[in-house]
Motif scaffolding. Structure first.
Motif, PDB file in Angstrom:
ATOM      1  N   UNK A  24      -9.002  17.840   9.307  1.00 29.32           N
ATOM      2  CA  UNK A  24      -7.724  18.558   9.406  1.00 29.32           C
ATOM      3  C   UNK A  24      -6.561  17.584   9.222  1.00 29.32           C
ATOM      4  N   UNK A  25      -6.646  16.432   9.853  1.00 29.72           N
ATOM      5  CA  UNK A  25      -5.594  15.416   9.704  1.00 29.72           C
ATOM      6  C   UNK A  25      -5.427  15.009   8.240  1.00 29.72           C
ATOM      7  N   UNK A  26      -6.545  14.780   7.557  1.00 25.88           N
ATOM      8  CA  UNK A  26      -6.472  14.379   6.143  1.00 25.88           C
ATOM      9  C   UNK A  26      -5.747  15.419   5.312  1.00 25.88           C
ATOM     10  N   UNK A  27      -6.068  16.680   5.546  1.00 25.87           N
ATOM     11  CA  UNK A  27      -5.403  17.763   4.810  1.00 25.87           C
ATOM     12  C   UNK A  27      -3.913  17.796   5.149  1.00 25.87           C
ATOM     13  N   UNK A  28      -3.586  17.659   6.431  1.00 23.50           N
ATOM     14  CA  UNK A  28      -2.174  17.674   6.831  1.00 23.50           C
ATOM     15  C   UNK A  28      -1.420  16.475   6.267  1.00 23.50           C
ATOM     16  N   UNK A  29      -2.058  15.301   6.249  1.00 28.84           N
ATOM     17  CA  UNK A  29      -1.407  14.135   5.645  1.00 28.84           C
ATOM     18  C   UNK A  29      -1.158  14.414   4.160  1.00 28.84           C
ATOM     19  N   UNK A  30      -2.141  15.016   3.498  1.00 24.77           N
ATOM     20  CA  UNK A  30      -1.995  15.308   2.072  1.00 24.77           C
ATOM     21  C   UNK A  30      -0.827  16.272   1.820  1.00 24.77           C
ATOM     22  N   UNK A  31      -0.730  17.299   2.663  1.00 23.46           N
ATOM     23  CA  UNK A  31       0.283  18.333   2.465  1.00 23.46           C
ATOM     24  C   UNK A  31       1.676  17.924   2.948  1.00 23.46           C
ATOM     25  N   UNK A  38       0.822  -1.216   0.000  1.00 16.56           N
ATOM     26  CA  UNK A  38       0.000   0.000   0.000  1.00 16.56           C
ATOM     27  C   UNK A  38       0.855   1.264   0.000  1.00 16.56           C
ATOM     28  N   UNK A  39       0.454   2.269  -0.783  1.00 17.29           N
ATOM     29  CA  UNK A  39       1.141   3.562  -0.681  1.00 17.29           C
ATOM     30  C   UNK A  39       0.731   4.254   0.623  1.00 17.29           C
ATOM     31  N   UNK A  40       1.697   4.585   1.449  1.00 24.26           N
ATOM     32  CA  UNK A  40       1.419   5.118   2.796  1.00 24.26           C
ATOM     33  C   UNK A  40       0.583   6.402   2.757  1.00 24.26           C
ATOM     34  N   UNK A  41       1.006   7.334   1.927  1.00 26.26           N
ATOM     35  CA  UNK A  41       0.360   8.644   1.877  1.00 26.26           C
ATOM     36  C   UNK A  41      -1.108   8.519   1.488  1.00 26.26           C
ATOM     37  N   UNK A  42      -1.377   7.771   0.457  1.00 21.74           N
ATOM     38  CA  UNK A  42      -2.752   7.589  -0.027  1.00 21.74           C
ATOM     39  C   UNK A  42      -3.622   6.928   1.041  1.00 21.74           C
ATOM     40  N   UNK A  43      -3.097   5.921   1.690  1.00 23.23           N
ATOM     41  CA  UNK A  43      -3.844   5.224   2.746  1.00 23.23           C
ATOM     42  C   UNK A  43      -4.146   6.170   3.899  1.00 23.23           C
ATOM     43  N   UNK A  44      -3.168   6.969   4.318  1.00 21.75           N
ATOM     44  CA  UNK A  44      -3.377   7.883   5.440  1.00 21.75           C
ATOM     45  C   UNK A  44      -4.373   8.989   5.090  1.00 21.75           C
ATOM     46  N   UNK A  45      -4.267   9.559   3.901  1.00 20.54           N
ATOM     47  CA  UNK A  45      -5.189  10.631   3.497  1.00 20.54           C
ATOM     48  C   UNK A  45      -6.606  10.097   3.364  1.00 20.54           C
ATOM     49  N   UNK A  46      -6.788   9.058   2.571  1.00 20.11           N
ATOM     50  CA  UNK A  46      -8.128   8.530   2.311  1.00 20.11           C
ATOM     51  C   UNK A  46      -8.699   7.851   3.554  1.00 20.11           C
ATOM     52  N   UNK A  47      -7.898   7.043   4.232  1.00 20.07           N
ATOM     53  CA  UNK A  47      -8.376   6.343   5.429  1.00 20.07           C
ATOM     54  C   UNK A  47      -8.842   7.301   6.508  1.00 20.07           C
ATOM     55  N   UNK A  48      -8.087   8.364   6.741  1.00 18.15           N
ATOM     56  CA  UNK A  48      -8.460   9.340   7.763  1.00 18.15           C
ATOM     57  C   UNK A  48      -9.715  10.097   7.353  1.00 18.15           C
ATOM     58  N   UNK A  49      -9.839  10.431   6.068  1.00 17.12           N
ATOM     59  CA  UNK A  49     -11.033  11.139   5.602  1.00 17.12           C
ATOM     60  C   UNK A  49     -12.279  10.248   5.710  1.00 17.12           C
ATOM     61  N   UNK A  50     -12.139   8.971   5.381  1.00 18.19           N
ATOM     62  CA  UNK A  50     -13.274   8.047   5.515  1.00 18.19           C
ATOM     63  C   UNK A  50     -13.641   7.876   6.998  1.00 18.19           C
ATOM     64  N   UNK A  51     -12.643   7.898   7.873  1.00 26.48           N
ATOM     65  CA  UNK A  51     -12.924   7.876   9.315  1.00 26.48           C
ATOM     66  C   UNK A  51     -13.781   9.074   9.706  1.00 26.48           C
ATOM     67  N   UNK A  52     -13.460  10.249   9.157  1.00 31.35           N
ATOM     68  CA  UNK A  52     -14.256  11.455   9.434  1.00 31.35           C
ATOM     69  C   UNK A  52     -15.690  11.278   8.956  1.00 31.35           C
ATOM     70  N   UNK A  53     -15.866  10.682   7.791  1.00 31.00           N
ATOM     71  CA  UNK A  53     -17.213  10.455   7.251  1.00 31.00           C
ATOM     72  C   UNK A  53     -17.995   9.508   8.156  1.00 31.00           C
ATOM     73  N   UNK A  54     -17.365   8.418   8.571  1.00 34.41           N
ATOM     74  CA  UNK A  54     -18.052   7.451   9.439  1.00 34.41           C
ATOM     75  C   UNK A  54     -18.430   8.084  10.777  1.00 34.41           C
TER      76      UNK A  54
END
Length: 191
Positions: free
Chosen positions: A178-185, A59-75
């Motif tokens: 906020x975490x998702x944005x920071x992971x992305x940046x 798995x690509x770390x960055x993609x997993x952290x950005x998307x996974x954290x954002x999906x956590x926010x949605x849930x």
């Protein structure tokens, strides 16, 4: 990256798990069902973690952290919205068990996604970001950061749940965005 993972790993909403029994009770489940739900939550979270661990090398770390954290926010947002509906219905004397069950399902999905995203990467990602000469010190710092934020989660959570009830979840929704944005940046790809 070490500090980010230490903070984000503890403040993504997973600290709500310390209060599962309180949450189950608020939804209206008796003690026996609370035990069963806690067991099922642990099993499903373990399945999510095992899935993440088995795919960690691919798995690509960055993609997993950005998307996974954002999906956590949605849930968590779904959980919070349904919990608000539950509280509103309860105040009117109209209890709709499906609303409570929906909130619980969203919470279970949050835990599966969190476990998939963060469980394998909390130890792996900081080490990958550090030079060999600094890994021991970096991971020691990571341990201190995790300890500090776990302490805050453990002792601030009950106060927040008592005072603002289900609205506490929305703090984590905002923070996860906020975490998702920071992971992305800021996140460095290590694979």
């Amino acid at each position: 990256m070490v500090v980010l993972m230490g903070v984000f790993g503890q403040f993504s909403g997973n600290g709500l798990g310390y209060f599962n029994l309180t949450i189950y009770k608020q939804i209206g489940y008796d003690t026996n069902m609370q035990f069963i739900l806690n067991l099922v939550n642990s099993i499903t979270s373990a399945i999510g973690a095992l899935g993440g661990v088995s795919l960690a090398d691919r798995m690509p770390r960055r993609k997993v952290l950005v998307i996974g954290t954002f999906v956590c926010a949605i849930m968590l947002a779904i959980n919070g919205g349904l919990s608000a509906k539950w509280a509103s219905n309860e105040a009117k004397g109209a209890i709709d068990l499906k609303v409570g069950q929906g909130a619980l399902a969203a919470y279970f999905f949050f835990n599966i996604i969190y476990s998939f995203t963060y469980t394998p990467l909390q130890a792996l990602y900081p080490v990958e970001c550090l030079a060999t000469e600094t890994r021991a010190k970096g991971m020691a710092m990571y341990g201190v950061v995790v300890g500090i934020f776990s302490f805050i989660n453990l002792y601030a959570g009950p106060i927040a749940l008592d005072n603002i009830k289900y609205k506490y979840v929305f703090i984590f929704v905002g923070w996860d965005v906020v975490e998702s944005v920071l992971w992305y940046l800021l996140c460095v790809e290590t694979v």
